[in-house]
Write a protein that holds these residues in place. Structure first.
Motif, PDB file in Angstrom:
ATOM      1  N   SER A  83      15.144 -13.313 -10.808  1.00  0.00           N
ATOM      2  CA  SER A  83      14.905 -13.779 -12.296  1.00  0.00           C
ATOM      3  C   SER A  83      13.960 -14.806 -11.958  1.00  0.00           C
ATOM      4  O   SER A  83      13.069 -14.943 -11.378  1.00  0.00           O
ATOM      5  N   PRO A  86      13.331 -13.074 -18.275  1.00  0.00           N
ATOM      6  CA  PRO A  86      12.835 -12.107 -17.284  1.00  0.00           C
ATOM      7  C   PRO A  86      13.834 -11.718 -16.126  1.00  0.00           C
ATOM      8  O   PRO A  86      14.086 -12.861 -15.398  1.00  0.00           O
ATOM      9  N   PHE A  87      14.167 -10.420 -15.710  1.00  0.00           N
ATOM     10  CA  PHE A  87      14.628 -10.332 -14.305  1.00  0.00           C
ATOM     11  C   PHE A  87      14.271  -9.006 -13.942  1.00  0.00           C
ATOM     12  O   PHE A  87      14.108  -8.155 -14.630  1.00  0.00           O
ATOM     13  N   TYR A 112      14.495  -7.871 -19.761  1.00  0.00           N
ATOM     14  CA  TYR A 112      14.931  -9.317 -20.217  1.00  0.00           C
ATOM     15  C   TYR A 112      16.410  -9.406 -20.658  1.00  0.00           C
ATOM     16  O   TYR A 112      16.862  -8.663 -21.269  1.00  0.00           O
ATOM     17  N   GLY A 162       7.568 -17.156 -17.519  1.00  0.00           N
ATOM     18  CA  GLY A 162       7.806 -15.904 -18.261  1.00  0.00           C
ATOM     19  C   GLY A 162       9.008 -15.810 -19.340  1.00  0.00           C
ATOM     20  O   GLY A 162       9.284 -14.489 -20.016  1.00  0.00           O
ATOM     21  N   MET A 163       9.581 -16.866 -19.628  1.00  0.00           N
ATOM     22  CA  MET A 163      10.822 -16.891 -20.701  1.00  0.00           C
ATOM     23  C   MET A 163       9.966 -16.729 -21.999  1.00  0.00           C
ATOM     24  O   MET A 163       8.701 -17.173 -22.171  1.00  0.00           O
ATOM     25  N   THR A 214       8.689 -10.860 -11.787  1.00  0.00           N
ATOM     26  CA  THR A 214       9.127 -11.239 -13.237  1.00  0.00           C
ATOM     27  C   THR A 214       7.983 -11.914 -14.192  1.00  0.00           C
ATOM     28  O   THR A 214       8.073 -12.989 -14.403  1.00  0.00           O
ATOM     29  N   THR A 250       5.519 -13.305 -14.394  1.00  0.00           N
ATOM     30  CA  THR A 250       4.417 -14.599 -14.312  1.00  0.00           C
ATOM     31  C   THR A 250       4.430 -14.464 -12.589  1.00  0.00           C
ATOM     32  O   THR A 250       5.656 -14.360 -11.808  1.00  0.00           O
ATOM     33  N   ARG A 254       1.658 -10.279 -19.287  1.00  0.00           N
ATOM     34  CA  ARG A 254       1.924 -10.447 -20.629  1.00  0.00           C
ATOM     35  C   ARG A 254       1.064 -11.037 -21.370  1.00  0.00           C
ATOM     36  O   ARG A 254       0.640 -12.112 -20.948  1.00  0.00           O
TER      37      ARG A 254
END
Lengths: 184, 178
Positions: free
Chosen positions: A22, A56-57, A122, A149-150, B12, B14, B175
């Motif tokens: 993650s 994300p994971f 996610y 990336g959250m 993940t 990035t 993304r």
């Protein structure tokens, strides 16, 4: 499960934001020390009522998800929804609205056993209360949360069938827990 | 190619140099990132990342420091391991202070393989959030390289030994929303 040594991530029994598959390394890597990173875990109120946070994971092999959970802070209030989404924003499973219960402790909910992976996903958590607290971690700055990336979605309680991801605005990393174990 | 079954991990969203898909930190984690001036006008810095699976990179991003000016120009890009520029943003004015600045690039398929995320700036007046290190060798061990005169980012990089004691925060994402 392979009998030979293999180089992959995703076989852990519990997956959380600080797992290597993650955002763990992205967060720990920008803290002063590992101790500082862990010390930053503290009870704090949810960023905003009805906000959902997405972390994300990745999974390199299929896992069977049996429970979803999170860590409550010092004050509990309102309701929580915890789930998992694919990268297209489609909700794959969720606990549904659940009254927050038990201070400073893990709260988990049994979900329909669901096979996930391999792929990118996610984990998501939403609360309908602005006074509910969770044990959360912080980065050096919210910019580094964005680096991971959250993502977030406002007005997302209960967790929607389709997520519309937006840029995070709070330095707030909740401990969401994905269990492949039936017993916590 | 491994002789045993191999299941690659998946980045993940990035990519950045301090992740498991970079080199990670080497040595101690000396101190938290801070706003630091760019070391030399027109210098480019190349930070290594890798991916075991194909990725389509749609944006690059950096963290602007406390002192910015629209007259400062930045160029971000991706290079192959041998120094070939795969994509770059082109010269772009620096944005707001203490914010993550996104650079839209042509969607670019990379991987599997090793790559460099490159950042160049045309002035020492610009500041960026960077990771201070106690010793230059910590940065060298990460695999970062530099090039003295490389603005805008050149088609072919000429890598030189890194001689700084900090590393900039630069990332790539698959993304659109950062």
């Amino acid at each position: 499960m392979g009998i030979f040594p293999s180089l992959y991530l995703g076989g852990s029994m519990v997956i959380h934001p600080f797992s290597p598959n993650s955002i763990g390394q992205k967060i720990v890597g920008q803290q002063t020390t590992f101790a500082t990173g862990l010390a930053d875990g503290a009870s704090a109120v949810w960023p905003a009522a009805n906000d959902a946070l997405f972390i994300p994971f990745s999974l390199s092999e299929p896992v069977l998800v049996k429970r979803l959970g999170w860590t409550n802070g010092a004050t509990v209030a309102g309701n929580v929804d915890c789930g998992i989404y694919d990268t297209a924003g489609v909700r794959l499973l969720s606990t549904g609205t659940t009254a927050q219960s038990g201070t400073s402790a893990i709260q988990s909910v049994d979900v329909t056993d669901t096979q996930l992976g391999p792929g990118l996903f996610y984990m998501a958590l939403a609360s309908d209360s602005a006074t509910a607290t969770f044990n959360r971690y912080i980065a050096s700055d919210v910019m580094f949360v964005k680096f991971t990336g959250m993502a977030k979605q406002a007005t997302a309680f209960v967790l929607p069938a389709t997520a519309t991801l937006a840029t995070v605005t709070a330095n707030y990393i909740p401990t969401i827990l994905i269990f492949t174990q039936g017993l916590v | 190619m491994p002789e045993f079954p191999y299941k690659p991990s998946i980045p993940t969203v990035t990519l950045c140099w301090w992740d498991i898909f970079g080199s990670g930190h080497v040595g101690s984690l000396e101190s938290v990132p801070s706003s630091t001036t760019w070391p030399s006008a027109n210098m480019a810095l190349y930070t290594p990342v890798w991916t075991p699976v194909p990725l389509v990179i749609v944006k690059l991003f950096i963290l602007n420091g406390a002192t910015v000016n629209a007259a400062n120009n930045i160029d971000l890009g991706i290079y192959s391991e041998d120094g070939t520029r795969l994509v770059s943003s082109g010269s772009t004015a620096q944005g707001s202070a203490n914010t993550l600045q996104e650079f839209d690039i042509t969607d670019t398929l990379i991987g599997p393989g090793k790559f460099y995320l490159a950042q160049a700036c045309d002035t020492t007046a610009a500041t960026f959030w960077q990771f201070p290190l106690n010793a230059v060798w910590h940065a060298k061990a990460v695999g970062i390289k530099e090039q003295a005169t490389a603005f805008a980012l050149p088609a072919s990089a000429t890598f030189a030994t890194f001689a700084r004691s900090w590393i900039p925060a630069i990332g790539a994402t698959t993304r659109v929303v950062v």
